[in-house]
Design a protein around this motif. Structure first.
Motif, PDB file in Angstrom:
ATOM      1  N   GLY A 130       0.770  -1.238   0.000  1.00 59.35           N
ATOM      2  CA  GLY A 130       0.000   0.000   0.000  1.00 59.35           C
ATOM      3  C   GLY A 130       0.799   1.285   0.000  1.00 59.35           C
ATOM      4  O   GLY A 130       0.223   2.366   0.074  1.00 59.35           O
ATOM      5  N   GLY A 131       2.110   1.204  -0.037  1.00 62.04           N
ATOM      6  CA  GLY A 131       2.921   2.407  -0.171  1.00 62.04           C
ATOM      7  C   GLY A 131       3.363   3.052   1.127  1.00 62.04           C
ATOM      8  O   GLY A 131       4.202   3.947   1.116  1.00 62.04           O
ATOM      9  N   LEU A 132       2.823   2.600   2.257  1.00 61.26           N
ATOM     10  CA  LEU A 132       3.162   3.277   3.510  1.00 61.26           C
ATOM     11  C   LEU A 132       4.617   3.040   3.903  1.00 61.26           C
ATOM     12  O   LEU A 132       5.281   3.930   4.443  1.00 61.26           O
ATOM     13  N   GLY A 133       5.134   1.841   3.628  1.00 62.27           N
ATOM     14  CA  GLY A 133       6.542   1.581   3.914  1.00 62.27           C
ATOM     15  C   GLY A 133       7.449   2.492   3.115  1.00 62.27           C
ATOM     16  O   GLY A 133       8.437   3.015   3.631  1.00 62.27           O
ATOM     17  N   ALA A 134       7.112   2.700   1.833  1.00 59.19           N
ATOM     18  CA  ALA A 134       7.908   3.607   1.000  1.00 59.19           C
ATOM     19  C   ALA A 134       7.825   5.025   1.541  1.00 59.19           C
ATOM     20  O   ALA A 134       8.831   5.745   1.596  1.00 59.19           O
ATOM     21  N   LEU A 135       6.641   5.443   1.954  1.00 52.25           N
ATOM     22  CA  LEU A 135       6.474   6.784   2.510  1.00 52.25           C
ATOM     23  C   LEU A 135       7.271   6.961   3.795  1.00 52.25           C
ATOM     24  O   LEU A 135       7.783   8.045   4.072  1.00 52.25           O
ATOM     25  N   ALA A 136       7.384   5.902   4.574  1.00 50.65           N
ATOM     26  CA  ALA A 136       8.132   5.975   5.823  1.00 50.65           C
ATOM     27  C   ALA A 136       9.607   6.264   5.585  1.00 50.65           C
ATOM     28  O   ALA A 136      10.307   6.723   6.489  1.00 50.65           O
ATOM     29  N   HIS A 137      10.071   6.019   4.366  1.00 51.66           N
ATOM     30  CA  HIS A 137      11.472   6.273   4.034  1.00 51.66           C
ATOM     31  C   HIS A 137      11.622   7.426   3.049  1.00 51.66           C
ATOM     32  O   HIS A 137      12.661   7.579   2.400  1.00 51.66           O
ATOM     33  N   GLY A 138      10.582   8.226   2.910  1.00 53.60           N
ATOM     34  CA  GLY A 138      10.656   9.414   2.079  1.00 53.60           C
ATOM     35  C   GLY A 138      10.537   9.153   0.593  1.00 53.60           C
ATOM     36  O   GLY A 138      10.784  10.056  -0.216  1.00 53.60           O
TER      37      GLY A 138
END
Length: 286
Positions: A130-138
């Motif tokens: 869902g993209g949240l992991g990617a968002l957590a790393h900017g």
């Protein structure tokens, strides 16, 4: 992890071939040593890279060499082929996890191949998250691409991607903890307008955003607002009742402690450090 930590000589040779882009050597090694894609490296250190499969090394996440070979897409596709042909029982897990490492990694992004690597893995059947992991790393572009390729959009991801229509629609049925994760995401990116909106509909201002999607669960929204460098975000949370004395779960630092550390960190430029100094002074006054 460093390559010197790899005690299996054959596995080390394959990893070095990945790092150098020696696709001819890599194919030869894989052809004559199927265990390289079937077995995991014996690396018992705790963490997200414990006992890795060979294909996971394409992302350089964790960072080992700080660069990717110019032909890393071809390298990735070669490994996918061997994994699917020779390790069918673990292939889905291997490529799914590799996709996560690429999407959350810094080096694929800096090398300009993150999206192409993601597409290679998704095209081979990897499941977009869902993209949240990617968002957590900017990695905002990677997060948006995961959603575009079929990942499930969550409230927190919608916050990180500034999809306000989706945010408003999803908050109508969101529970308290889902709102907390969303608020923490908004704080991480220093988004005062979204923070204000989430607070207005009852998002809890205190707590740790425990979640399975990969977003930081060790710190409160206020910690993350401090990290973002947004004084406006910090003020909104403090005025809403955010506790100033709560430590994060990794370093044991309070929000003020985070601001002081970042104020003295030599990595950002002087203007950024001064911004953290202003936040630190504000928190001291409170």
């Amino acid at each position: 992890m460093n390559n010197t930590d790899i005690t299996d000589p054959l596995f080390l040779q394959a990893v070095e071939a990945i790092d150098s882009g020696d696709i001819v050597l890599l194919e030869e090694l894989l052809t004559h040593n199927k265990r390289l894609v079937r077995e995991r490296l014996d690396y018992p250190e705790p963490g997200y890279f414990q006992n890795p499969y060979l294909i996971w090394f394409v992302a350089d996440n964790p960072i080992r060499v700080e660069k990717l070979a110019a032909n890393i897409i071809d390298i990735t596709q070669l490994l996918i082929l061997f994994v699917k042909n020779e390790a069918a029982d673990t292939a889905q897990y291997q490529i799914d996890y590799a996709l996560g490492l690429v999407a959350t990694g810094r080096i694929p992004k800096e090398c300009g191949v993150q999206i192409a690597m993601m597409d290679a893995l998704i095209g081979a059947g990897a499941t977009p998250a869902g993209g949240l992991g990617a968002l957590a790393h900017g990695n905002v572009e990677a997060a948006a691409h995961l959603i575009k390729r079929g990942g499930k959009l969550t409230l927190a991801a919608a916050v990180g991607l500034d999809l306000m229509e989706d945010v408003k629609m999803m908050t109508a049925t969101a529970g308290k903890h889902e709102l907390l994760v969303a608020l923490t995401t908004a704080a991480f990116y220093g988004k005062p307008d979204i923070i204000a909106y989430l607070l207005s509909i009852g998002a809890p201002v205190n707590g740790y955003p425990e979640n399975k999607e990969g977003f930081h669960s060790h710190a409160t929204p206020l910690h993350q607002a401090v990290s973002s460098g947004s004084l406006a975000a910090v003020k909104l949370l403090v005025e809403a009742g955010a506790r100033l004395d709560v430590p994060d779960k990794v370093y044991g630092g309070t929000p003020l402690g985070w601001a002081q550390y970042m104020q003295n960190d030599e990595s950002p430029d002087e203007e950024t450090r001064q911004g953290y100094a202003v936040i630190a002074d504000y928190l001291k006054d409170k």
